[in-house]
Design a protein around this motif. Structure first.
Motif, mmCIF file in Angstrom:
data_model
loop_
_atom_site.group_PDB
_atom_site.id
_atom_site.type_symbol
_atom_site.label_atom_id
_atom_site.label_comp_id
_atom_site.label_asym_id
_atom_site.label_seq_id
_atom_site.Cartn_x
_atom_site.Cartn_y
_atom_site.Cartn_z
ATOM 1 N N PHE A 19 0.827 -1.204 0.000
ATOM 2 C CA PHE A 19 0.000 0.000 0.000
ATOM 3 C C PHE A 19 0.864 1.258 0.000
ATOM 4 N N PHE A 20 1.925 1.239 0.785
ATOM 5 C CA PHE A 20 2.818 2.399 0.847
ATOM 6 C C PHE A 20 3.438 2.684 -0.512
ATOM 7 N N PHE A 21 3.984 1.639 -1.152
ATOM 8 C CA PHE A 21 4.629 1.848 -2.448
ATOM 9 C C PHE A 21 3.626 2.182 -3.539
ATOM 10 N N MET A 22 2.411 1.662 -3.427
ATOM 11 C CA MET A 22 1.384 2.020 -4.401
ATOM 12 C C MET A 22 1.030 3.503 -4.250
ATOM 13 N N PHE A 23 0.926 3.972 -3.005
ATOM 14 C CA PHE A 23 0.640 5.384 -2.745
ATOM 15 C C PHE A 23 1.763 6.261 -3.279
ATOM 16 N N VAL A 24 3.001 5.901 -2.982
ATOM 17 C CA VAL A 24 4.161 6.654 -3.465
ATOM 18 C C VAL A 24 4.201 6.644 -4.989
ATOM 19 N N PHE A 25 3.924 5.497 -5.592
ATOM 20 C CA PHE A 25 3.935 5.385 -7.050
ATOM 21 C C PHE A 25 2.954 6.375 -7.677
ATOM 22 N N TRP A 26 1.721 6.430 -7.163
ATOM 23 C CA TRP A 26 0.725 7.314 -7.752
ATOM 24 C C TRP A 26 1.046 8.786 -7.508
ATOM 25 N N ILE A 27 1.647 9.097 -6.375
ATOM 26 C CA ILE A 27 2.083 10.476 -6.145
ATOM 27 C C ILE A 27 3.157 10.852 -7.165
ATOM 28 N N VAL A 28 4.105 9.945 -7.407
ATOM 29 C CA VAL A 28 5.176 10.212 -8.381
ATOM 30 C C VAL A 28 4.589 10.358 -9.783
ATOM 31 N N VAL A 29 3.620 9.522 -10.138
ATOM 32 C CA VAL A 29 2.997 9.620 -11.461
ATOM 33 C C VAL A 29 2.288 10.962 -11.619
ATOM 34 N N ILE A 30 1.544 11.378 -10.612
ATOM 35 C CA ILE A 30 0.822 12.652 -10.694
ATOM 36 C C ILE A 30 1.797 13.821 -10.798
ATOM 37 N N VAL A 31 2.860 13.810 -9.986
ATOM 38 C CA VAL A 31 3.860 14.879 -10.048
ATOM 39 C C VAL A 31 4.540 14.890 -11.416
ATOM 40 N N ALA A 32 4.851 13.710 -11.959
ATOM 41 C CA ALA A 32 5.494 13.631 -13.273
ATOM 42 C C ALA A 32 4.592 14.208 -14.363
ATOM 43 N N VAL A 33 3.311 13.909 -14.302
ATOM 44 C CA VAL A 33 2.376 14.431 -15.306
ATOM 45 C C VAL A 33 2.274 15.944 -15.197
ATOM 46 N N VAL A 34 2.192 16.469 -13.974
ATOM 47 C CA VAL A 34 2.114 17.917 -13.782
ATOM 48 C C VAL A 34 3.376 18.596 -14.311
ATOM 49 N N LEU A 35 4.546 18.030 -13.990
ATOM 50 C CA LEU A 35 5.802 18.612 -14.480
ATOM 51 C C LEU A 35 5.906 18.532 -16.001
ATOM 52 N N LEU A 36 5.440 17.441 -16.585
ATOM 53 C CA LEU A 36 5.463 17.307 -18.042
ATOM 54 C C LEU A 36 4.575 18.353 -18.696
ATOM 55 N N ILE A 37 3.385 18.546 -18.166
ATOM 56 C CA ILE A 37 2.474 19.552 -18.726
ATOM 57 C C ILE A 37 3.077 20.948 -18.579
ATOM 58 N N ARG A 38 3.660 21.219 -17.416
ATOM 59 C CA ARG A 38 4.287 22.523 -17.186
ATOM 60 C C ARG A 38 5.453 22.755 -18.147
ATOM 61 N N TRP A 39 6.260 21.717 -18.369
ATOM 62 C CA TRP A 39 7.394 21.835 -19.289
ATOM 63 C C TRP A 39 6.906 22.074 -20.714
ATOM 64 N N ILE A 40 5.853 21.378 -21.128
ATOM 65 C CA ILE A 40 5.313 21.558 -22.484
ATOM 66 C C ILE A 40 4.802 22.982 -22.660
ATOM 67 N N ILE A 41 4.111 23.501 -21.669
ATOM 68 C CA ILE A 41 3.560 24.854 -21.776
ATOM 69 C C ILE A 41 4.678 25.885 -21.870
ATOM 70 N N THR A 42 5.711 25.749 -21.040
ATOM 71 C CA THR A 42 6.784 26.744 -21.072
ATOM 72 C C THR A 42 7.675 26.608 -22.299
ATOM 73 N N SER A 43 7.857 25.387 -22.796
ATOM 74 C CA SER A 43 8.731 25.215 -23.962
ATOM 75 C C SER A 43 8.070 25.661 -25.259
ATOM 76 N N THR A 44 6.761 25.611 -25.328
ATOM 77 C CA THR A 44 6.080 26.057 -26.541
ATOM 78 C C THR A 44 5.873 27.560 -26.566
ATOM 79 N N GLY A 45 6.116 28.213 -25.440
ATOM 80 C CA GLY A 45 5.981 29.668 -25.400
ATOM 81 C C GLY A 45 4.563 30.141 -25.227
ATOM 82 N N SER A 46 3.638 29.249 -24.893
ATOM 83 C CA SER A 46 2.257 29.680 -24.712
ATOM 84 C C SER A 46 1.943 29.949 -23.255
ATOM 85 N N GLY A 47 2.955 29.989 -22.417
ATOM 86 C CA GLY A 47 2.751 30.265 -21.003
ATOM 87 C C GLY A 47 2.453 31.730 -20.756
#
Length: 109
Positions: A44-72
């Protein structure tokens, strides 16, 4: 990005080790179904950590895409050309007409 992928790989490896808690056939230990929790607390602990890491990774990916395309939002309002800035400075009285004309000639070269 490479550090994040390495971290995700490490977490997945730990989850695999935890869930592959090998037992003797017919013997139920506390890591698997012994206490009625399925994967046990480590799972349960590692499943919780895994999903937190996945959510953070998705947020960072979206943020990187927005800033790299210049539409920020950082790029909005900063598209003024040098002539436009010069005209605004002249209009606000920061420079006089002579300075405006000299700088305009320099910019038009």
């Amino acid at each position: 990005m490479e550090k994040l992928l390495g971290f995700l790989t490490a977490i997945l490896s730990l989850m695999t080790i935890t869930s592959a808690d090998a037992h003797e056939p017919g013997v139920m230990g506390p890591g698997m179904m012994g206490w009625g929790f399925g994967m046990g607390w480590p799972g349960f602990f590692f499943m919780f950590v895994f999903w937190i890491v996945v959510i953070v990774a998705v947020v960072l990916l979206i943020r990187w895409i927005i800033t790299s395309t210049g539409s920020g939002s950082r790029n909005k309002g900063h598209d003024d050309s040098a002539i436009e800035i010069l005209k605004k400075r002249y209009a606000h009285g920061e420079i006089n007409k002579e300075e405006f004309e000299d700088k305009k000639k320099d910019l038009e070269k």
